[in-house]
Structure formats: structure tokens, C-alpha cells
Design a protein around this motif. Structure first.
Motif, PDB file in Angstrom:
ATOM      1  N   SER A   1      -5.112 -70.976 -26.391  1.00  0.00           N
ATOM      2  CA  SER A   1      -5.260 -71.081 -25.019  1.00  0.00           C
ATOM      3  C   SER A   1      -4.315 -70.338 -24.119  1.00  0.00           C
ATOM      4  N   GLN A   2      -3.139 -70.120 -24.305  1.00  0.00           N
ATOM      5  CA  GLN A   2      -2.325 -69.518 -23.564  1.00  0.00           C
ATOM      6  C   GLN A   2      -2.281 -68.171 -23.601  1.00  0.00           C
ATOM      7  N   LEU A   3      -2.559 -67.818 -24.711  1.00  0.00           N
ATOM      8  CA  LEU A   3      -2.643 -66.149 -24.906  1.00  0.00           C
ATOM      9  C   LEU A   3      -3.988 -65.576 -25.128  1.00  0.00           C
ATOM     10  N   ALA A   4      -4.995 -66.294 -25.212  1.00  0.00           N
ATOM     11  CA  ALA A   4      -6.339 -65.842 -25.548  1.00  0.00           C
ATOM     12  C   ALA A   4      -6.202 -65.128 -27.097  1.00  0.00           C
ATOM     13  N   TYR A   5      -5.514 -65.699 -27.880  1.00  0.00           N
ATOM     14  CA  TYR A   5      -5.387 -65.044 -29.427  1.00  0.00           C
ATOM     15  C   TYR A   5      -6.487 -65.352 -30.269  1.00  0.00           C
ATOM     16  N   ARG A   6      -7.216 -64.398 -30.753  1.00  0.00           N
ATOM     17  CA  ARG A   6      -8.266 -64.730 -31.566  1.00  0.00           C
ATOM     18  C   ARG A   6      -8.189 -63.816 -32.795  1.00  0.00           C
ATOM     19  N   PRO A   7      -7.699 -64.558 -33.946  1.00  0.00           N
ATOM     20  CA  PRO A   7      -7.698 -63.871 -34.957  1.00  0.00           C
ATOM     21  C   PRO A   7      -9.008 -63.359 -35.589  1.00  0.00           C
ATOM     22  N   HIS A   8      -9.094 -62.579 -36.576  1.00  0.00           N
ATOM     23  CA  HIS A   8     -10.311 -62.160 -37.157  1.00  0.00           C
ATOM     24  C   HIS A   8     -10.366 -63.254 -38.457  1.00  0.00           C
ATOM     25  N   SER A   9     -11.772 -63.579 -38.845  1.00  0.00           N
ATOM     26  CA  SER A   9     -11.917 -64.347 -39.972  1.00  0.00           C
ATOM     27  C   SER A   9     -11.383 -63.679 -41.296  1.00  0.00           C
ATOM     28  N   PHE A  10     -11.174 -64.255 -42.167  1.00  0.00           N
ATOM     29  CA  PHE A  10     -10.515 -63.922 -43.709  1.00  0.00           C
ATOM     30  C   PHE A  10     -11.505 -62.640 -43.894  1.00  0.00           C
ATOM     31  N   GLU A  11     -12.740 -62.988 -44.123  1.00  0.00           N
ATOM     32  CA  GLU A  11     -13.802 -61.912 -44.342  1.00  0.00           C
ATOM     33  C   GLU A  11     -13.588 -60.751 -43.580  1.00  0.00           C
ATOM     34  N   ALA A  12     -13.500 -60.907 -42.240  1.00  0.00           N
ATOM     35  CA  ALA A  12     -13.516 -59.705 -41.245  1.00  0.00           C
ATOM     36  C   ALA A  12     -12.287 -59.008 -41.444  1.00  0.00           C
ATOM     37  N   GLY A  13     -11.168 -59.618 -41.843  1.00  0.00           N
ATOM     38  CA  GLY A  13      -9.800 -59.042 -42.132  1.00  0.00           C
ATOM     39  C   GLY A  13      -9.948 -58.068 -43.387  1.00  0.00           C
ATOM     40  N   LEU A  14     -10.485 -58.659 -44.554  1.00  0.00           N
ATOM     41  CA  LEU A  14     -10.741 -57.891 -45.623  1.00  0.00           C
ATOM     42  C   LEU A  14     -11.752 -56.744 -45.351  1.00  0.00           C
ATOM     43  N   HIS A  15     -12.773 -56.823 -44.564  1.00  0.00           N
ATOM     44  CA  HIS A  15     -13.738 -55.738 -44.264  1.00  0.00           C
ATOM     45  C   HIS A  15     -12.790 -54.661 -43.357  1.00  0.00           C
ATOM     46  N   LEU A  16     -11.952 -54.982 -42.639  1.00  0.00           N
ATOM     47  CA  LEU A  16     -10.990 -54.062 -41.955  1.00  0.00           C
ATOM     48  C   LEU A  16     -10.200 -53.266 -42.778  1.00  0.00           C
ATOM     49  N   LEU A  17      -9.829 -53.920 -43.738  1.00  0.00           N
ATOM     50  CA  LEU A  17      -8.822 -53.500 -45.069  1.00  0.00           C
ATOM     51  C   LEU A  17      -9.546 -52.336 -45.843  1.00  0.00           C
ATOM     52  N   GLU A  18     -10.970 -52.897 -46.113  1.00  0.00           N
ATOM     53  CA  GLU A  18     -11.877 -52.035 -46.779  1.00  0.00           C
ATOM     54  C   GLU A  18     -11.989 -50.705 -46.186  1.00  0.00           C
ATOM     55  N   GLN A  19     -12.253 -50.789 -44.896  1.00  0.00           N
ATOM     56  CA  GLN A  19     -12.636 -49.378 -44.038  1.00  0.00           C
ATOM     57  C   GLN A  19     -11.350 -48.649 -44.023  1.00  0.00           C
ATOM     58  N   GLN A  20     -10.267 -49.314 -43.855  1.00  0.00           N
ATOM     59  CA  GLN A  20      -8.900 -48.477 -43.967  1.00  0.00           C
ATOM     60  C   GLN A  20      -9.084 -47.875 -45.140  1.00  0.00           C
ATOM     61  N   LEU A  21      -9.107 -48.202 -46.137  1.00  0.00           N
ATOM     62  CA  LEU A  21      -8.770 -48.071 -47.868  1.00  0.00           C
ATOM     63  C   LEU A  21      -9.756 -46.888 -47.841  1.00  0.00           C
ATOM     64  N   THR A  22     -10.998 -47.017 -47.360  1.00  0.00           N
ATOM     65  CA  THR A  22     -11.861 -45.943 -47.605  1.00  0.00           C
ATOM     66  C   THR A  22     -11.752 -44.649 -46.511  1.00  0.00           C
ATOM     67  N   GLY A  23     -10.573 -44.652 -45.755  1.00  0.00           N
ATOM     68  CA  GLY A  23     -10.823 -43.760 -44.552  1.00  0.00           C
ATOM     69  C   GLY A  23     -11.676 -44.022 -43.484  1.00  0.00           C
ATOM     70  N   LYS A  24     -12.392 -45.210 -43.433  1.00  0.00           N
ATOM     71  CA  LYS A  24     -13.331 -45.494 -42.196  1.00  0.00           C
ATOM     72  C   LYS A  24     -12.669 -45.917 -41.138  1.00  0.00           C
ATOM     73  N   ALA A  25     -11.493 -46.279 -41.214  1.00  0.00           N
ATOM     74  CA  ALA A  25     -10.682 -46.772 -40.183  1.00  0.00           C
ATOM     75  C   ALA A  25      -9.144 -46.486 -39.973  1.00  0.00           C
ATOM     76  N   VAL A  26      -8.360 -46.289 -39.028  1.00  0.00           N
ATOM     77  CA  VAL A  26      -7.303 -45.858 -39.271  1.00  0.00           C
ATOM     78  C   VAL A  26      -6.322 -46.844 -39.584  1.00  0.00           C
ATOM     79  N   ILE A  27      -5.202 -46.441 -40.220  1.00  0.00           N
ATOM     80  CA  ILE A  27      -4.242 -47.714 -40.622  1.00  0.00           C
ATOM     81  C   ILE A  27      -2.940 -47.800 -39.710  1.00  0.00           C
TER      82      ILE A  27
END
Ligand SMILES: NC(=O)C1=CN([C@@H]2O[C@H](COP(=O)(O)OP(=O)(O)OC[C@H]3O[C@@H](n4cnc5c(N)ncnc54)[C@H](OP(=O)(O)O)[C@@H]3O)[C@@H](O)[C@H]2O)C=CC1
Ligand SMILES: Cc1cn([C@H]2C[C@H](O)[C@@H](COP(=O)(O)OP(=O)(O)O[C@H]3O[C@@H](C)C(=O)[C@@H](O)[C@H]3O)O2)c(=O)[nH]c1=O
Length: 305
Positions: free
Chosen positions: A279-305
């Protein structure tokens, strides 16, 4: 442009935060950590300087030289079992060094954002909000709570960002994390025994960095719980990691605290309630699966780390 000094910039949060602040274009960042920089590349509006925060003279000299508007203290002894065996080292880094940073902030009227942990709680009543009463079970947890008390009593403009079981990927990591450990073990065909009687809200390192940037952006003061939003056991976390990466779930064996022990006592049920940060910061964390997906993209060079 806000001038931000980050400690522990070689660490998991440190590297994510340095990159994020650079990308926003609104900050001039002095990235500091002990030893040489392990940041993967030169980033716009970022300069690196070696700084051991347990060296009071060096800390105060760097403050005089750089005159930061904001300080983010991500450096800590984060190996919970090592804190139990090296108590002096733990206090020097997790408590005394925070006092040196406070001294520097007081002299230069800088805002201090300090990072803390769910391990300040005893895990009897999680998930916790910011008003819950700490009762640490481990030396690490006690050291982090002692540092919180120093920050709160400092008279500074301050914020404390508490987080939980952080996972993610950065170059040249000095410490692995649970998701990478599960993934590597299963890839290597190793059986793992994972507890089903602890509960956590695991945190994607990018989300934690985002939470820190929101605090800086809004000059938000006080305590903020910044973690993932899904309460799960490490056993469930391991299963979901295996599924996300298409790995062999049969290697994951359910255990509990009576059979799996670690030198430092872990709190059984932590996890955070995130209403304040949302409410105070508009903090919106990824779902766990979305976080794992981002990690997978980083590990395969499709996203920067
Ligand atoms: N990781 C987690 O699961 C959780 C972390 N936290 C808190 O979040 C914060 C960030 O954690 P995280 O990024 O994961 O931690 P890391 O261990 O990844 O990073 C800490 C960094 O601090 C550096 N450092 C160690 N000693 C010194 C020193 N004397 N002077 C300067 N720098 C030093 C380390 O250097 P080197 O790499 O060379 O060792 C490391 O790069 C910490 O305050 C931690 O207590 C809270 C809850 C969960
Ligand atoms: C290695 C291992 C861990 N686990 C479980 C226990 C624990 O709940 C979880 C993570 O264990 P680790 O020892 O890797 O991490 P741990 O030291 O518990 O992580 C902590 O780090 C510090 C810095 C914090 O501030 C805390 O928020 C916390 O997340 O995995 C198993 O069940 N089996 C295993 O073989």
C-alpha cells in the motif's frame, strides 16, 4: 540526482540493486564491497570502490570523500551457521559496522536503508507484519536485531527492509541459494532431503532490489517487509523448482527438523505479510513461478543478470 552509497555491492542483493539504480537513470551510485568489483560490466552512473565496512576509519573517510545522500547497507555475514561459530566476526560485521555507517550518515545527514531478516523472529506465529515482536533463535538473528535497534535509535532518517530466503543469480556468487542448490543437485542426479516443517515466503532478488529502490524513491521511513508473497515449505519450494525446470522430482525426499539439523536453529514458521509495502510503496513481487521463469531466462542468456 540522488547519490547512493551501497555496501556489499558484490552480493546477491547488492549486484541487483546496483544494476536497477543504474537502469532507472535517477541515481549516481557508489558501489562498494570488500575487495575487487564482481559486477559483470561497467554500468552508467556507477563507480566502484573497495570498502571493508568493519574498518571504521575507511568507512568515515569514504563518507567524507563521497558525501552520499543515501546509504544502503546490504553487506552482512549471511551464512547463518558461520555466525554461530564465528561470533566475533558476526558482531563485527552485522552490528559494529552498522554503527560506523550510522556515524557516517549522522555526519553527512544521509538517509540509511538497512537490510534485515525474518530470522529476528522465533517462527512461532508467522507470517509476520512489521509490528510483530522479535525473539531471535540464532546468533545471526540476534545480531541482525541488535543492528535494527541501533538504526532505530540513530536519530537519522532511516528505513529497514526485512526480507526472507532470497534466491536469484548474479555473476561470481560467493554464496549459493536454495533454488540454485535444488536445481544443481537434481541436474547432477543427487538425492536431496528437504524439510516440510518450516515455512517461508521466498524472495526473488530482483523483487527485493525493487523494494529497496521504492524506499529510496519515496524517501519512505520505518520498517518494511519485502519478500515474496507465497508461503511454502522448502520441500514444496524444491518440488515447484523441479517442475519449473523439468527436473526429476523423485530425487526430492521429504524430511523434517527432527531428522535434518543445522548448527544454527532455524525458526519454523516465518514468512511476511506485505500489506504495508504494497500500500505505501506499490511493491508488487513476482509469483514464485514467474521468479523461476526469470531465472531460467537468465540462465539461458535470454535475460540479463
Ligand atoms: N540471502 C538471504 O536469504 C537473506 C538475506 N537477508 C539480508 O539481506 C542482506 C543482503 O543479503 P545478500 O545479498 O543475500 O547477501 P550476500 O551474502 O550475497 O552479500 C553480502 C555481501 O557483503 C559482502 N561483505 C562481506 N563482508 C564485508 C565487509 N566486511 N565489508 C563490505 N562488504 C562485505 C560480501 O562479500 P563477499 O561476496 O566477498 O563475501 C557479499 O558480497 C543482508 O543484510 C542479509 O542479512 C535477509 C534475509 C534473507
Ligand atoms: C541445505 C538444505 C537446506 N534445507 C532447508 C532448510 C532451510 O529452511 C532452507 C534453506 O536453508 P539454507 O541453510 O540454505 O538457508 P538459511 O540459512 O536457512 O537461509 C537464511 O539465510 C539468511 C541469510 C536469512 O536471513 C534468512 O532469511 C534465511 O532465509 O532449506 C533442507 O531442507 N535440506 C538441505 O539439505
Amino acid at each position: 540526482m540522488k547519490k547512493v552509497l551501497i555496501t556489499g555491492a558484490n552480493g546477491l542483493l547488492g549486484q541487483k540493486l546496483v544494476r536497477l539504480l543504474s537502469e532507472t537513470g535517477n541515481y549516481h551510485t557508489i558501489a562498494t564491497s570488500r575487495g575487487e568489483s564482481r559486477l559483470s560490466e561497467a554500468l552508467p552512473r556507477v563507480t566502484y570502490q573497495a570498502l571493508d565496512i568493519t574498518d571504521r576509519t575507511a568507512v568515515l573517510a569514504l563518507f567524507d570523500e563521497q558525501q552520499p545522500d543515501y546509504v544502503v547497507n546490504t553487506a552482512a555475514m549471511t551464512n547463518v551457521d558461520q555466525c554461530e561459530s564465528d561470533r566475533e566476526g558476526c558482531i563485527a560485521l552485522n552490528v559494529d559496522a552498522v554503527a560506523y555507517l550510522i556515524e557516517g550518515c549522522q555526519k553527512h545527514n544521509a538517509f540509511l536503508l538497512h537490510l534485515s531478516t525474518d530470522f529476528i523472529f522465533d517462527g512461532e506465529a508467522g507470517p509476520y507484519d512489521e509490528t510483530a515482536t522479535p525473539n531471535p533463535l540464532s546468533f545471526y538473528g540476534q545480531s541482525k536485531w541488535d543492528a535494527e535497534k541501533l538504526v532505530e535509535a540513530s536519530g537519522l532518517r532511516w528505513a529497514i527492509g526485512r526480507t526472507v530466503l532470497v534466491y536469484g543469480l548474479v555473476p561470481q556468487m560467493s554464496r549459493s541459494n536454495i533454488v540454485l542448490w535444488v536445481k544443481k543437485s537434481l541436474e547432477d542426479g543427487k538425492d536431496i532431503h528437504v524439510v516440510d516443517d518450516q515455512w517461508r515466503t521466498p524472495t526473488l532478488a530482483e523483487d527485493l532490489a525493487q523494494g529497496c529502490e521504492l524506499i529510496l524513491r519515496h524517501d519512505a521511513t520505518g520498517i518494511f517487509h519485502l519478500s515474496g508473497d507465497e508461503l511454502m515449505t522448502p520441500y514444496e519450494l524444491a518440488l515447484r523448482t523441479a517442475r519449473a525446470f523439468g527436473l526429476n522430482e523423485a530425487l526430492i525426499h521429504q524430511t523434517d527438523g527432527s531428522r535434518f539439523t543445522q548448527p544454527a536453529k532455524r525458526p519454523p514458521r516465518t514468512g511476511f505479510i506485505l500489506d504495508k509495502a504494497k500500500s505505501q510503496l506499490a511493491y508488487r513481487p513476482h509469483s514464485f513461478e514467474a521468479g523461476l521463469h526469470l531465472l531460467e531466462q537468465q540462465l539461458t542468456g535470454k535475460a540479463v543478470i
